[in-house]
Write a protein that holds these residues in place. Structure first.
Motif, PDB file in Angstrom:
ATOM      1  N   ASP A  22       0.891  -1.150   0.000  1.00 23.72           N
ATOM      2  CA  ASP A  22       0.000   0.000   0.000  1.00 23.72           C
ATOM      3  C   ASP A  22       0.936   1.209   0.000  1.00 23.72           C
ATOM      4  O   ASP A  22       1.615   1.483   0.989  1.00 23.72           O
ATOM      5  CB  ASP A  22      -0.836  -0.060   1.280  1.00 23.72           C
ATOM      6  N   SER A  24       0.411   4.310   0.108  1.00 21.89           N
ATOM      7  CA  SER A  24      -0.125   5.551   0.703  1.00 21.89           C
ATOM      8  C   SER A  24       0.845   6.280   1.617  1.00 21.89           C
ATOM      9  O   SER A  24       0.916   7.500   1.610  1.00 21.89           O
ATOM     10  CB  SER A  24      -1.382   5.247   1.521  1.00 21.89           C
ATOM     11  N   ASN A  25       1.557   5.513   2.426  1.00 23.59           N
ATOM     12  CA  ASN A  25       2.390   6.164   3.435  1.00 23.59           C
ATOM     13  C   ASN A  25       3.859   6.282   3.030  1.00 23.59           C
ATOM     14  O   ASN A  25       4.719   6.499   3.884  1.00 23.59           O
ATOM     15  CB  ASN A  25       2.272   5.422   4.766  1.00 23.59           C
ATOM     16  N   ASP A  97       2.071  -2.719   5.829  1.00 23.26           N
ATOM     17  CA  ASP A  97       1.640  -2.275   4.506  1.00 23.26           C
ATOM     18  C   ASP A  97       2.606  -2.691   3.398  1.00 23.26           C
ATOM     19  O   ASP A  97       2.433  -2.304   2.237  1.00 23.26           O
ATOM     20  CB  ASP A  97       1.336  -0.763   4.464  1.00 23.26           C
TER      21      ASP A  97
END
Lengths: 255, 255
Positions: A22, A24-25, A97
């Motif tokens: 992921d 996103s971060n 993640d």
């Protein structure tokens, strides 16, 4: 501990990992000074397991916010960890993640990027307000009414071998802009619109610029046929806006 | 500016909002000291728009990590903002993970919780490793093999009017544990398993404890029929573990 010890190439093995993350971060895949990146997390995890400071190579250097289901990376190790154990060992120290899906030993000449025959990216557009809070990180929330049939017609011009300079962000160091798009499918599953694209290689931001251009055609800003002229122009300014990174997924790398 | 001015009840109107939020980054709905909550964000947004310090009432006080697609809240205002404008005005100052879907003026006696006829919650289980990085915040990632038919049989015992004390976390101030579950559907759409539950009211953690118990039955820890005895026992210790908050969504409140 082998920490920071120079490795004798004869004693090392090359590990290939298929990973999902992921994005996103993270500030993208590739290590940058003072930035939180996927590569830095993977290299940190490998140091924790083996003490080895490795240089990891990836099939695609995804940007900040871009996700992966089938990123491929490789690195060399002198450790004696059995191939399938790498997956479990790394997942035990990686953040939640980033997950290793498969780990194998490969030929020492294997290069995740240079040896890739093709890559598949998906791009997800989320087309309604309702539920949009759950897709801000995982799709492009675009509530414009879109003419999907017109977008499909425009996509037809993209398929094939072309000079894709119009679909490459400036600042890219590449000299050869010719790529072969083997497949570009648009699937309408409201509230989702899914773009699947497979090519032998991608220029910088190519999928996002193609998506942004298709969305503008879908919205009626210009007709499907304009895609032909945009391609021919070999000029980034002629194509549409770059679609946001959140909707982009590196799905698979084929060898 | 009306900031902190005592309001004359005669001059105020009651606003009803339907809101959705991604609960990932919040310590639940209700205002708590030094915690980032949905209610605090909404009240802050209202102060920014009108200068009024309101006391917001919600239909359901969702826990940390729990999401909503159809939460209902109400508050009183002396401002002259037209009803449908509240939606746009609030969305212009709210963080992107909280969105107002509808805004209307309602009867001044309207109470979002006391007047609710029933509420619908959904619970999502994500059943495979692949892609799990994208569902950590939005589902319960549970890769146990589950016997869905056995879970459906167990769900049958939950439907109806019962004393649900076995499905209520301790520390709840309620005295009456009787609730009527109107509907409990389990839908298998691999890799998702979706639970839809509608009741006239829910005890603290009721949906999560029912889900946790059903998952244990699905896994084969005990048979579907055990659900009958668990209900009868009126003892929290007899039910299964509380499923994690990430999978829970407040979908709709019916009046």
């Amino acid at each position: 501990m082998y920490k920071h010890m120079p490795m004798n190439r004869e004693e090392t093995k090359r590990v290939k990992l298929i990973i999902e993350y992921d994005g996103s971060n993270y500030h993208g895949f590739q290590v940058q000074k003072n930035a939180h990146t996927i590569q830095a997390e993977l290299e940190k995890a490998i140091i924790r397991l083996t003490g080895e400071k490795v240089s990891l190579i990836a099939a695609g250097r995804t940007d900040a916010g871009v996700h992966a289901l089938g990123q491929v990376v490789a690195f060399d190790t002198a450790s004696r960890i059995p191939p399938e154990r790498w997956k479990y060992a790394l997942n035990s120290v990686l953040p939640f993640d980033i997950r290793v899906r498969e780990s194998t030993y490969v030929d020492r000449d294997f290069h995740p990027r240079f040896h890739a025959q093709s890559k598949i990216y998906h791009y997800i557009i989320y087309r309604q307000e309702k539920g949009a809070v759950f897709y801000r990180r995982y799709a492009w929330v675009n509530t414009d009414p879109l003419d999907i049939e017109e977008m499909k017609r425009a996509a037809g011009y993209i398929i094939g071998t072309h000079d894709f300079r119009s679909f490459c962000s400036s600042g890219s160091p590449v000299k050869n802009f010719t790529r072969t798009v083997k497949r570009l499918e648009i699937t309408d599953r409201f509230p989702f619109l899914l773009l699947k694209i497979e090519a032998d290689g991608f220029l910088y931001n190519m999928v996002r610029i193609i998506t942004g251009t298709l969305a503008e055609i879908g919205k009626g800003d210009y007709p499907a046929q304009a895609m032909k002229d945009i391609l021919k122009a070999r000029d980034r300014k002629r194509a549409g806006a770059t679609a946001p990174p959140q909707g982009l997924y590196l799905i698979e790398v084929k060898y």
